[in-house]
Design an enzyme around this catalytic site. Structure first.
Site, mmCIF file in Angstrom:
data_model
loop_
_atom_site.group_PDB
_atom_site.id
_atom_site.type_symbol
_atom_site.label_atom_id
_atom_site.label_comp_id
_atom_site.label_asym_id
_atom_site.label_seq_id
_atom_site.Cartn_x
_atom_site.Cartn_y
_atom_site.Cartn_z
ATOM 1 N N ASP A 6 0.942 -1.102 0.015
ATOM 2 C CA ASP A 6 -0.107 0.001 -0.005
ATOM 3 C C ASP A 6 0.830 1.186 -0.058
ATOM 4 O O ASP A 6 1.945 1.057 0.526
ATOM 5 C CB ASP A 6 -0.997 0.035 1.274
ATOM 6 N N SER A 7 0.224 2.361 -0.466
ATOM 7 C CA SER A 7 1.128 3.659 -0.456
ATOM 8 C C SER A 7 1.639 3.953 1.190
ATOM 9 O O SER A 7 2.204 4.819 1.463
ATOM 10 C CB SER A 7 0.038 4.695 -1.053
ATOM 11 N N TYR A 38 -0.443 8.713 -2.863
ATOM 12 C CA TYR A 38 -0.460 8.466 -4.377
ATOM 13 C C TYR A 38 -1.432 9.065 -5.004
ATOM 14 O O TYR A 38 -1.454 9.298 -6.101
ATOM 15 C CB TYR A 38 -0.387 7.029 -4.340
ATOM 16 N N GLY A 39 -2.640 9.262 -4.271
ATOM 17 C CA GLY A 39 -3.920 9.510 -4.727
ATOM 18 C C GLY A 39 -3.674 10.609 -5.857
ATOM 19 O O GLY A 39 -4.790 10.715 -6.728
ATOM 20 N N CYS A 69 -3.754 -1.037 -2.182
ATOM 21 C CA CYS A 69 -3.999 0.350 -2.469
ATOM 22 C C CYS A 69 -4.704 0.320 -4.066
ATOM 23 O O CYS A 69 -4.423 -0.064 -5.046
ATOM 24 C CB CYS A 69 -2.479 0.832 -2.995
ATOM 25 N N ASN A 70 -5.928 0.973 -3.754
ATOM 26 C CA ASN A 70 -6.527 1.334 -5.070
ATOM 27 C C ASN A 70 -5.980 1.954 -6.167
ATOM 28 O O ASN A 70 -6.211 1.853 -7.347
ATOM 29 C CB ASN A 70 -7.947 1.954 -4.612
ATOM 30 N N THR A 71 -5.287 3.129 -5.567
ATOM 31 C CA THR A 71 -4.737 3.792 -6.695
ATOM 32 C C THR A 71 -3.505 3.070 -7.456
ATOM 33 O O THR A 71 -3.600 3.355 -8.676
ATOM 34 C CB THR A 71 -4.235 5.210 -5.851
ATOM 35 N N GLU A 164 -6.128 10.341 8.248
ATOM 36 C CA GLU A 164 -4.755 10.200 8.892
ATOM 37 C C GLU A 164 -4.474 11.255 10.056
ATOM 38 O O GLU A 164 -3.638 10.907 11.071
ATOM 39 C CB GLU A 164 -3.631 10.387 7.903
ATOM 40 N N CYS A 196 -10.885 3.051 -1.599
ATOM 41 C CA CYS A 196 -9.944 3.600 -1.115
ATOM 42 C C CYS A 196 -9.462 2.786 0.198
ATOM 43 O O CYS A 196 -10.241 2.444 1.065
ATOM 44 C CB CYS A 196 -10.082 5.226 -0.984
ATOM 45 N N THR A 197 -8.280 2.454 0.652
ATOM 46 C CA THR A 197 -7.856 1.844 1.677
ATOM 47 C C THR A 197 -8.403 2.478 2.928
ATOM 48 O O THR A 197 -8.361 1.803 4.008
ATOM 49 C CB THR A 197 -6.488 1.625 1.834
ATOM 50 N N HIS A 198 -8.476 3.680 2.894
ATOM 51 C CA HIS A 198 -8.743 4.465 4.251
ATOM 52 C C HIS A 198 -10.196 4.610 4.549
ATOM 53 O O HIS A 198 -10.597 4.913 5.685
ATOM 54 C CB HIS A 198 -7.874 6.031 4.149
HETATM 55 N N1 DGL Z 1 -3.891 3.948 -0.596
HETATM 56 C C1 DGL Z 1 -4.423 4.793 -1.430
HETATM 57 C C2 DGL Z 1 -5.762 4.097 -2.171
HETATM 58 O O1 DGL Z 1 -6.294 3.071 -1.701
HETATM 59 C C3 DGL Z 1 -5.102 5.749 -0.354
HETATM 60 C C4 DGL Z 1 -4.085 6.655 0.279
HETATM 61 C C5 DGL Z 1 -3.117 7.280 -0.989
HETATM 62 O O2 DGL Z 1 -3.774 8.310 -1.666
HETATM 63 O O3 DGL Z 1 -1.792 7.136 -1.215
HETATM 64 O O4 DGL Z 1 -6.105 4.606 -3.053
#
Ligand code: DGL
Length: 278
Positions: A6-7, A38-39, A69-71, A164, A196-198
Site C-alpha cells: 500500500d502507499s 499516491y492519490g 492500494c486502489n490507486t 490520517e 480507497c484503503t482509508h
Molecule cells: N492507498 C490509497 C488508495 O487506496 C489511499 C492513500 C493514497 O492516496 O496514497 O487509493
C-alpha cells in the site's frame, strides 16, 4: 509469504480482513508512507513507485503480492502483471479493483453503483472499465432494475488526510463527506464501493449518509474474500504459501509513526517495523 503493498497504512485494513480468513499464513507488508499519498500523483510516478515496492516484496520472499492500494491497482496493476508474466518463478500480482467490482455487481439490486475513491483512481477510469467487462455478473430480479449496471464516481481528495489526522468524528469531516456524497445521492445509488484503503475507517459515516437502501462495499474486504476463492481455484499457488503466523512490516518512513497510526487501521497492535529506502 503473501505480500501486501500500500502507499501507506491504509492497506492494513485489507490485512485485517485477510487475517480473519487466513490467520495461519505468513505476511509481509510494505507501506510507502514516505511518498504517500499516491492519490494525487501522476500515473507514471505511481507505476514507478509501485514497481519498486513490489520488487522489494518479491525480493524478501513474497510469492504473491496483493496491491491493497486502489490507486496503485488502478494505475500500475496491468503494467506489473505484464512485467511478471514471463517470470520463471511465476510471480503473481493481484489488485483490488476486480474483487470490488465483482462484489458490487453481485450485491447490487438495481444496478446503480457508486464509487468513492482518490482523484487518481477516479480519473484513471479503470473501475469503469472493469465494471463494463463484468456487467454480466449483474442479474437482478427487481422490476425497477436497469438492464445495464452503471457506475457514478466521486473523488474525495480531502478524506485521506482527515483520516490520517484522526479527524474521523469531527464535524468538519462529516460536512465534507456530506458534500462528496450529495451528487451520488442524486443518482439514487443502491451500492457504494469504498474504493480507497482509508475509507473503511469512515464506513459507518458513509452508511449513515447513504441511508439504509444502499449497501456499502469495503474494497479491502472484497479483495480478501475473493483472494480466498482465488487460492481455492489455484491449489498450486496455495500450497506454496507458508503458514507460521508471522507478519513482517516495512515502511519507507518513520517506523514509530507507522506503528502508532497503523494500529488504528489494523485494529490491533503492531510489532517490529523496519525502515526501507529506495
Ligand atoms: N492507498 C490509497 C488508495 O487506496 C489511499 C492513500 C493514497 O492516496 O496514497 O487509493
Amino acid at each position: 509469504m503473501i505480500g501486501i503493498f500500500d502507499s501507506g497504512f491504509g492497506g492494513l485494513t485489507t490485512l485485517k480482513e485477510l487475517l480473519k480468513y487466513m490467520p495461519e499464513n505468513d505476511y509481509i507488508y510494505l507501506g510507502d508512507s514516505a511518498r504517500a499519498p499516491y492519490g494525487n500523483r501522476s500515473m507514471k510516478t505511481i507505476i514507478e513507485y509501485t514497481e519498486q515496492c513490489v520488487d522489494f516484496l518479491f525480493s524478501r520472499g513474497a510469492s504473491i503480492v496483493l496491491l491493497a492500494c486502489n490507486t496503485a491497482s488502478s494505475d500500475a496493476l496491468r503494467f506489473l502483471q505484464k512485467k511478471y508474466a514471463t517470470d520463471e518463478q511465476n510471480k503473481k500480482v493481484l489488485g483490488v479493483l476486480i474483487p470490488a467490482v465483482e462484489k458490487a455487481l453481485e450485491t447490487s439490486r438495481y444496478g446503480r453503483i457508486g464509487l468513492v475513491a482518490t482523484r487518481g483512481t477516479v480519473e484513471a477510469k479503470n473501475y469503469d472499465i472493469e465494471l463494463a467487462k463484468r456487467k454480466h455478473l449483474f442479474s437482478s430480479s427487481e422490476k425497477k432494475a436497469q438492464k445495464e449496471p452503471t457506475l457514478s464516481s466521486q473523488s474525495c481528495p480531502l478524506l485521506v488526510p482527515l483520516i490520517e489526522e484522526g479527524w474521523i468524528k469531527k464535524p468538519e469531516t462529516k460536512s465534507i463527506l456530506k458534500k462528496y456524497i450529495l451528487p451520488l445521492k442524486t443518482h439514487n445509488i443502491d451500492t457504494l464501493i469504498l474504493g480507497c484503503t482509508h475509507y473503511p475507517l469512515l464506513e459507518k459515516q458513509f452508511a449513515k449518509k447513504m441511508g439504509k437502501n444502499c449497501t456499502i462495499i469495503n474494497s479491502g474486504k472484497a479483495q480478501a474474500e475473493k483472494f480466498v476463492l482465488y487460492l481455492n481455484n489455484h491449489p498450486e499457488i496455495k500450497k506454496n504459501l507458508s503458514s507460521k503466523k508471522t507478519i513482517h512490516f516495512f515502511t519507507t518512513d518513520c517506523p514509530e509513526r507507522f506503528k502508532h497510526l497503523g494500529q488504528k487501521f489494523l485494529g490491533r497492535g503492531i510489532g517490529e517495523v523496519e525502515k526501507v529506502s529506495f
